[in-house]
Scaffold this active site. Structure first.
Site, PDB file in Angstrom:
ATOM      1  N   GLY A   1      32.892  39.964  38.606  1.00 26.99           N
ATOM      2  CA  GLY A   1      32.885  39.319  39.920  1.00 26.99           C
ATOM      3  C   GLY A   1      34.182  39.541  40.674  1.00 26.99           C
ATOM      4  CG  ASP A   2      37.862  37.851  39.331  1.00 28.69           C
ATOM      5  OD1 ASP A   2      38.331  37.128  40.216  1.00 28.69           O
ATOM      6  OD2 ASP A   2      37.500  37.431  38.219  1.00 28.69           O
TER       7      ASP A   2
END
Length: 400
Positions: free
Chosen positions: A171-172
């Site tokens: 996600g990052d």
């Protein structure tokens, strides 16, 4: 490592206030392609990533990769003279990348209104859990929350088990990619539209959500909710992961019409290859269980090498599931320079990931690995006009 030719972002100055993953990965991409990235770190501590996962001495190996080509400058953001250093830096910058919780930069006097008044051409890339606006804006949100809220966790795993995460902080990393893309688009807009900067607002949950393919229209039109389906992609048949006779895991994607015919013939099932009902994806998807059973049985009866060789002869996409050890031996990885050799502090060599993407004329490269804390403080402040005496005074005040 040898310097590359002029890179596409040479001459672009980026000030990074990021920590850990999303912000630093965003600016790492820019640094790999020539941007001068000045990473602001707190004196004495620095980015927590310096201490994450496997260590070489007192420094994370991950740090050396995530901060390659960056300059480390220590500044105390709680000291007024430290803030003045930042204001002078930003006045000469093209871009700021930050991933603090919304409101933190404003409390420091470094919000968009303040920085853009100093530098109207500034591009500010802001990465946060939920974006700069909305009812959840001020809540903390790591990549794991973005993956959960953005839909990725819900569809990942097997139907009879709870959702699972991928093995990395995906996600990052996805948010970082959107941040780099948005920042470059904003620089392009500035170039062709009179020099005005703007804010690039990246929310982690939205970055993940943007990757979710046909999730939204399928629900809106049909009320269909995509569920966890393991390694199978419903509606795209056959594409799956199988286990060979020698216990190895192999993924095979025989879901193209011509590919399906070639692969079925190669595994001794010409009846399925020539079945008109299976000539297109819709027909195959209607008989998915049968087709998957046939392939699974065939793979289980053969060793990994036979499976991969058969798929290769039939021009069918297939691969073993690679560990990092497989990558170190793979000729494709090696031929494409995806395992670079770099020097460790204090001596010794180690491998780091190669730069992506490959540009034919102005490629990215690794100029140096992640720097020591504050390694470039004196040099950068000297460029801003601080004398050596002034730098020592700021250091004595713990402002830098």
């Amino acid at each position: 490592m040898a310097s590359a030719p002029d890179k596409p972002l040479s001459g672009v100055r980026v000030i990074e206030f990021g920590t850990l993953i999303a912000g630093p990965f965003c600016s790492r991409i820019l640094a790999e392609f020539g941007a001068e990235v000045i990473k602001i770190e707190s004196p004495g501590e620095g980015d927590p990533l310096r201490k994450w996962r496997k260590m070489h001495g007192d420094t994370s190996l991950w740090w050396f990769v995530q901060s390659r080509n960056k300059k480390s400058v220590t500044v105390n953001l709680k000291h007024p003279e430290g803030i003045e250093v930042i204001r002078r830096l930003v006045g000469e910058a093209d871009m700021v990348v930050e991933n603090f919780r919304p409101g933190v930069m404003e409390k420091l006097g470094l919000g968009w209104e303040s920085l853009s008044s100093l530098n109207p051409g500034l591009v500010m890339v802001r990465l946060s859990g939920f974006g700069q606006t909305g009812p959840m804006a001020r809540q903390p949100g790591f990549g794991a929350v973005g993956e959960a809220m953005g839909g990725l966790r819900y569809v990942t795993g097997f139907s009879d088990r709870p959702p699972v995460k991928t093995g990395i902080s995906i996600g990052d990393s996805i948010a970082a990619l959107w941040g780099a893309i948005g920042g470059l688009m904003a620089l392009r807009h500035r170039e062709v539209n009179g020099g005005a900067g703007q804010v690039v607002d990246v929310a982690l949950y939205e970055a993940v959500f943007a990757m979710m393919e046909s999730l939204v229209p399928e629900f809106d039109v049909f009320g269909f909710i995509r569920e966890r389906t393991g390694n199978v992609m419903p509606g795209i048949t056959p594409s799956n992961t199988y286990t060979s006779r020698d216990g190895k895991h192999v993924t095979i994607g025989a879901n193209g019409d011509a590919i399906f015919r070639r692969f079925m013939s190669a595994i001794g099932r010409p009846d399925l290859a020539e079945d008109p009902a299976l000539a297109d994806n819709a027909g195959r998807d209607g008989r998915a269980a049968e087709i998957y059973g046939v392939i699974a049985d065939w793979v289980a009866a053969h060793d990994e090498a036979t499976v991969l060789n058969t798929a290769a002869r039939a021009e069918t996409p297939a691969s073993r599931i690679y560990s990092v050890a497989d990558m170190f031996q793979d000729p494709q990885f090696l031929a494409r320079g995806m395992l670079e050799q770099a020097s460790l502090p204090g001596g010794g060599k180690f491998r780091i990931p190669g730069v992506v993407p490959k540009l034919s004329e102005t490629p990215g490269s690794t100029e140096w690995i992640g720097p020591a804390l504050g390694e470039h403080t004196d040099a950068v402040l000297a460029e801003l006009g601080y004398s050596s005496g002034e730098v020592e005074r700021l250091r004595s005040l713990r402002a830098v």
